[in-house]
Every structure is written in structure tokens, then in C-alpha cells.
Scaffold this motif. Structure first.
Motif, PDB file in Angstrom:
ATOM      1  N   LYS A   1       0.822  -1.210   0.000  1.00 29.57           N
ATOM      2  CA  LYS A   1       0.000   0.000   0.000  1.00 29.57           C
ATOM      3  C   LYS A   1       0.859   1.264   0.000  1.00 29.57           C
ATOM      4  O   LYS A   1       0.503   2.263  -0.632  1.00 29.57           O
ATOM      5  CB  LYS A   1      -0.959   0.003   1.191  1.00 29.57           C
ATOM      6  CG  LYS A   1      -2.152  -0.916   1.009  1.00 29.57           C
ATOM      7  CD  LYS A   1      -3.195  -0.718   2.087  1.00 29.57           C
ATOM      8  CE  LYS A   1      -4.438  -1.546   1.805  1.00 29.57           C
ATOM      9  NZ  LYS A   1      -5.498  -1.341   2.829  1.00 29.57           N
ATOM     10  N   TYR A   2       1.959   1.260   0.716  1.00 24.68           N
ATOM     11  CA  TYR A   2       2.848   2.429   0.734  1.00 24.68           C
ATOM     12  C   TYR A   2       3.273   2.787  -0.678  1.00 24.68           C
ATOM     13  O   TYR A   2       3.131   3.938  -1.126  1.00 24.68           O
ATOM     14  CB  TYR A   2       4.068   2.156   1.608  1.00 24.68           C
ATOM     15  CG  TYR A   2       5.006   3.348   1.767  1.00 24.68           C
ATOM     16  CD1 TYR A   2       4.991   4.094   2.939  1.00 24.68           C
ATOM     17  CD2 TYR A   2       5.894   3.719   0.757  1.00 24.68           C
ATOM     18  CE1 TYR A   2       5.855   5.183   3.106  1.00 24.68           C
ATOM     19  CE2 TYR A   2       6.745   4.808   0.909  1.00 24.68           C
ATOM     20  CZ  TYR A   2       6.718   5.535   2.080  1.00 24.68           C
ATOM     21  OH  TYR A   2       7.562   6.624   2.228  1.00 24.68           O
ATOM     22  N   GLN A   3       3.796   1.819  -1.392  1.00 23.66           N
ATOM     23  CA  GLN A   3       4.266   2.079  -2.761  1.00 23.66           C
ATOM     24  C   GLN A   3       3.106   2.457  -3.685  1.00 23.66           C
ATOM     25  O   GLN A   3       3.242   3.319  -4.554  1.00 23.66           O
ATOM     26  CB  GLN A   3       4.995   0.838  -3.298  1.00 23.66           C
ATOM     27  CG  GLN A   3       6.292   0.522  -2.579  1.00 23.66           C
ATOM     28  CD  GLN A   3       7.297   1.667  -2.629  1.00 23.66           C
ATOM     29  OE1 GLN A   3       7.414   2.364  -3.644  1.00 23.66           O
ATOM     30  NE2 GLN A   3       8.021   1.875  -1.538  1.00 23.66           N
ATOM     31  N   ALA A   4       1.957   1.816  -3.476  1.00 23.11           N
ATOM     32  CA  ALA A   4       0.790   2.132  -4.302  1.00 23.11           C
ATOM     33  C   ALA A   4       0.331   3.561  -4.072  1.00 23.11           C
ATOM     34  O   ALA A   4      -0.002   4.286  -5.025  1.00 23.11           O
ATOM     35  CB  ALA A   4      -0.343   1.160  -4.002  1.00 23.11           C
ATOM     36  N   TYR A   5       0.302   4.004  -2.819  1.00 23.28           N
ATOM     37  CA  TYR A   5      -0.185   5.347  -2.519  1.00 23.28           C
ATOM     38  C   TYR A   5       0.744   6.416  -3.102  1.00 23.28           C
ATOM     39  O   TYR A   5       0.279   7.444  -3.604  1.00 23.28           O
ATOM     40  CB  TYR A   5      -0.342   5.534  -1.010  1.00 23.28           C
ATOM     41  CG  TYR A   5      -1.504   4.764  -0.397  1.00 23.28           C
ATOM     42  CD1 TYR A   5      -2.222   3.817  -1.131  1.00 23.28           C
ATOM     43  CD2 TYR A   5      -1.882   4.966   0.923  1.00 23.28           C
ATOM     44  CE1 TYR A   5      -3.268   3.103  -0.571  1.00 23.28           C
ATOM     45  CE2 TYR A   5      -2.941   4.268   1.497  1.00 23.28           C
ATOM     46  CZ  TYR A   5      -3.623   3.329   0.740  1.00 23.28           C
ATOM     47  OH  TYR A   5      -4.666   2.633   1.300  1.00 23.28           O
ATOM     48  N   VAL A   6       2.034   6.188  -3.010  1.00 16.26           N
ATOM     49  CA  VAL A   6       2.981   7.113  -3.636  1.00 16.26           C
ATOM     50  C   VAL A   6       2.738   7.183  -5.143  1.00 16.26           C
ATOM     51  O   VAL A   6       2.692   8.262  -5.748  1.00 16.26           O
ATOM     52  CB  VAL A   6       4.441   6.694  -3.340  1.00 16.26           C
ATOM     53  CG1 VAL A   6       5.422   7.511  -4.188  1.00 16.26           C
ATOM     54  CG2 VAL A   6       4.755   6.867  -1.856  1.00 16.26           C
TER      55      VAL A   6
END
Length: 426
Positions: free
Chosen positions: A7-12
């Protein structure tokens, strides 16, 4: 949230995909982009143009000024600008650099060229097809589902590109179903600011500049200036006025770019400018300002995922609720304050219709930002709307889901009726 988390990478990545520059209202600019690409494929200026546009495209292009065209409006003007002066490689900044000579050529092209516009319904809300002809040569470009998504290119009847359009799925973009408010809250509190600095600093720079211009100039109904002159310059009114002023300028021919959100410049300004005004008032500092902007932007995108890019549901409502969340965070609010701000704001103004891009968008933005701020102050005073109060239901995610149903499904016939009114059908 850890940097290695999905999710971290997706949100960025979602922030990078959504917060992109556009010059002018995004629907006419998408038309100009498709037209510029069609001319590029054809290899010369056409002598005949056919344009197919879905109803929501027609609705959002009809009344807005196309920048760099000497204040022309409408679908033929947007297409002509792209054909005569567009650079397709610039995508939503396709007509950002147009000389005075080219502006004159756009007007001449409109006078001298056969341009046909037809309403099309291929079962998707966002659909643009442009065919250009020169003698026996032809080219065709189709954009579907979002503003830069070219799915088909043909030259002289031969297929150059063909990406299947499977309903309203957004091919090539990061999965927006990964968004939820609790995870967004975790992300904005743990994100390495350097991972989002570039995309958000550009939003600050661009959207601040067009708000300044909206207040300096004479654009549309000058809602931003009216608010300041009538209600003073306290932070709440400044937050509404600056967001409205950016829209005043953008809807009425200003040639400055904005950073959009969920495909909309108005939404991009609505979920950023009020947050920035509160950050300035509260001396929030750079880091907290960036975290507040990330919160507002992601909550706006999350809401729009269920509603869709274009709808009869005014996108300023979603962005105003999201701005309220960012303001709540800046004022020291925690997760509970944020979620109740969003739900309260949605209970107040959900159902405001989108009847196309035009000057009155600025007033709708002001009302939506006001609802976001009121939603926060309600909760501070121990007041809130509860499950069963209309479309409000238990939990922020369930309420956002209801908003998606309302905007996408419930207002489908409303959208069709608005379009019939705008194109003169009884």
C-alpha cells in the motif's frame, strides 16, 4: 506503514498518477490532446474532422473557455486548437504554448473546415473518438475512461494501436481499490516526505499561482473576490475564496496550468488551496503541510474511485470533504476527527449536481469547502450526523461506498437528463 508495504508504494504511485499538470478544463484539453495526436498520425492538417463524444464529455466542454484560443468555447474549438497548435507529447498541456499567429489559424481552421460532432454511447462515461481526413488519407484516435488513455489509433484504416476497453476499468493505472481511509491515515503519518515532495510541491506552486491570478483578474463571476469583499478575510473565508478564485480563472480562459486530482483541476484546487491557507494561518511548517496535502488528495481520490471520473455528482463535494480532513489534521485532529469531518461534510452537500464545467463551478467549490470546515467544527462541538441520517451509514468506508452508489448509479439518469437539457433535446 513501512516503505516496503504494497500500500505504501501504491499510494505514492497514485499521487504521481493523479496529481499531474493540465492547462485548461481537462475535458476540452483531452479533446485537444486526441485531436493533436490524430493530426500527428495523419501527418498533415486535415480538411475534414469527425468527433464522437459521450454525453459527459459534451456536458463538460460545452460552456468552458478553451485556453490560448482567444476565448473560444466548445468541442470544435478544442479539437481545432489541438489540430492546429497542439503538441501531443505534452498530453494535458497540449496547447500550453500557442503563438498569436497560431491562435488566428485556429479561428481560420474553424471557419474553413467541416467539423462534425456526434453524441456517442459505447457504454462508458468517458469516451472521445476523433477522425481526421485529408483527401484519401485518414487517421483515427480514441481516448476512453480517463483523460490521457489512448486506446486506439488507426491510419488509413490500418490499426496502429488497439487496447481493449473492458467497461470502465482504468487500464494501466495503479489499483485504486487499495485505498481506504484508515490506511491513508497510517500512510500520511509515516510517509517519508521526500517520496511525495516533488509531486506536492508542484501542486503548491501551480495552484497557488492560479488562485493569485483569479483574485487579481476579472474571471467569470469572480466568486473568490465576492467572498472576500462580502465576508472578510478570516482564514475560513480565505480558504473558500482562494479555491473559488482558482476555478474562476481556470473556467474562464486563464492560461496558467493547475495540478489536477482525479482528472479534475477544480478538484485539485479544492483539496489543496484551503489546506494551504490553513497551513499558512497556523504556521504548520513544511512537513505537516505536506502530510495534510497527502491526506486531502488521497481521500479525494478514494471517494472518486467509487463515483467515477465523470458523473452528475459534483466532484467539488468530494474534494471539499477531503479538504476538511486536511484542515482537521492541521488543527491537531486525529483519526476520529478526520473521519467524522468527512462524513459530516458528505451529509451536508452530497447530491449537488454537476451540470458541466463553467463559471458557477467556483461557487459550488466554495459551498463544498464550507461544508468540509463545518463538518470539522461540528465534531469539535460534539455534534455529528449518525447512521440512518439519509445516506449516512455506520463507518466512514460504508458512507463513502454509499456516495459512490449515489454518484455512479443513482445519478445516472440525472446525468442523462442534464445532457439532454444542454444539447437542446426535449
Amino acid at each position: 506503514m513501512n516503505k516496503t508495504d504494497e500500500k505504501y508504494q501504491a499510494y505514492v504511485q497514485i499521487l504521481k498518477e493523479e496529481l499531474i499538470p493540465a492547462m485548461g478544463c481537462t475535458e476540452p484539453i483531452a479533446l485537444a490532446y486526441a485531436a493533436a495526436k490524430a493530426r500527428e498520425v495523419l501527418g498533415e492538417i486535415p480538411d475534414r474532422v469527425w468527433i464522437g463524444a459521450s454525453g459527459s464529455i459534451i456536458k463538460n466542454v460545452k460552456s468552458v473557455i478553451v485556453p490560448n484560443t482567444n476565448h473560444l468555447k466548445g468541442i470544435p474549438a478544442a479539437a481545432a486548437a489541438g489540430i492546429v497548435a497542439g503538441e501531443a507529447k505534452k498530453e494535458l498541456e497540449v496547447i500550453s504554448e500557442v503563438s498569436e499567429a497560431k491562435r488566428n489559424q485556429i479561428a481560420e481552421f474553424l471557419e474553413q473546415t467541416e467539423i462534425t460532432v456526434d453524441y456517442i454511447d459505447n457504454g462508458i462515461v468517458f469516451d472521445i473518438i476523433i477522425e481526421v481526413y485529408k483527401g484519401a488519407s485518414s487517421a483515427k484516435v480514441r481516448i476512453a475512461n480517463y483523460h490521457t488513455n489512448i486506446v486506439r489509433i488507426e491510419k488509413n484504416g490500418e490499426i496502429v494501436l488497439d487496447i481493449p476497453v473492458e467497461g470502465e476499468s482504468e487500464e494501466g493505472l495503479t489499483d485504486r481499490s487499495l485505498l481506504d481511509v484508515e490506511a491513508i491515515w497510517d500512510f500520511i503519518n509515516t510517509v517519508d516526505i521526500d517520496d511525495i515532495r516533488e509531486v506536492l510541491s508542484r501542486q503548491i506552486e501551480y495552484n497557488t499561482a492560479i488562485a493569485d491570478e483569479g483574485l487579481r483578474g476579472d474571471y467569470g463571476a469572480n466568486i473568490g473576490s465576492v467572498l472576500l469583499s462580502m465576508y472578510g478575510d478570516d482564514v475560513r473565508n480565505r480558504a473558500k475564496a482562494r479555491a473559488a478564485a482558482g476555478s474562476d480563472a481556470r473556467m474562464n480562459g486563464c492560461e496558467l496550468p493547475v495540478i489536477i486530482n482525479a482528472g479534475s483541476g477544480n478538484q485539485g484546487m479544492t483539496c489543496s488551496l484551503p489546506v494551504l491557507e490553513y497551513a499558512k494561518e497556523l504556521n504548520a511548517g513544511e512537513e505537516k503541510t505536506y502530510r495534510a496535502l497527502a491526506l486531502s488528495n488521497l481521500i479525494a481520490i478514494h471517494q472518486k474511485t467509487g463515483i467515477g471520473r465523470l458523473s452528475a455528482y459534483c466532484g467539488a463535494v468530494s474534494a471539499g470533504a477531503a479538504a476538511g480532513a486536511g484542515i482537521a489534521y492541521l488543527c491537531g485532529g486525529g483519526y476520529e476527527e478526520v473521519i467524522h469531518t468527512v462524513v459530516n461534510a458528505l451529509a451536508i452537500v452530497s447530491g449537488m449536481v454537476c451540470d458541466g464545467a463553467k463559471a458557477s463551478c467556483a461557487a459550488k467549490i466554495a459551498a463544498s469547502v464550507d461544508a468540509g470546515i463545518l463538518g470539522y467544527h461540528m465534531f469539535l462541538q460534539g455534534q455529528q450526523f449518525y447512521a440512518g441520517d439519509g445516506i449516512v451509514t455506520k463507518g466512514v468506508e460504508a458512507t463513502i461506498h454509499n456516495i459512490g452508489r449515489l454518484g455512479k448509479d443513482g445519478m445516472k439518469e440525472t446525468n442523462a437528463e442534464i445532457i439532454r437539457m444542454m444539447i437542446g433535446e426535449n
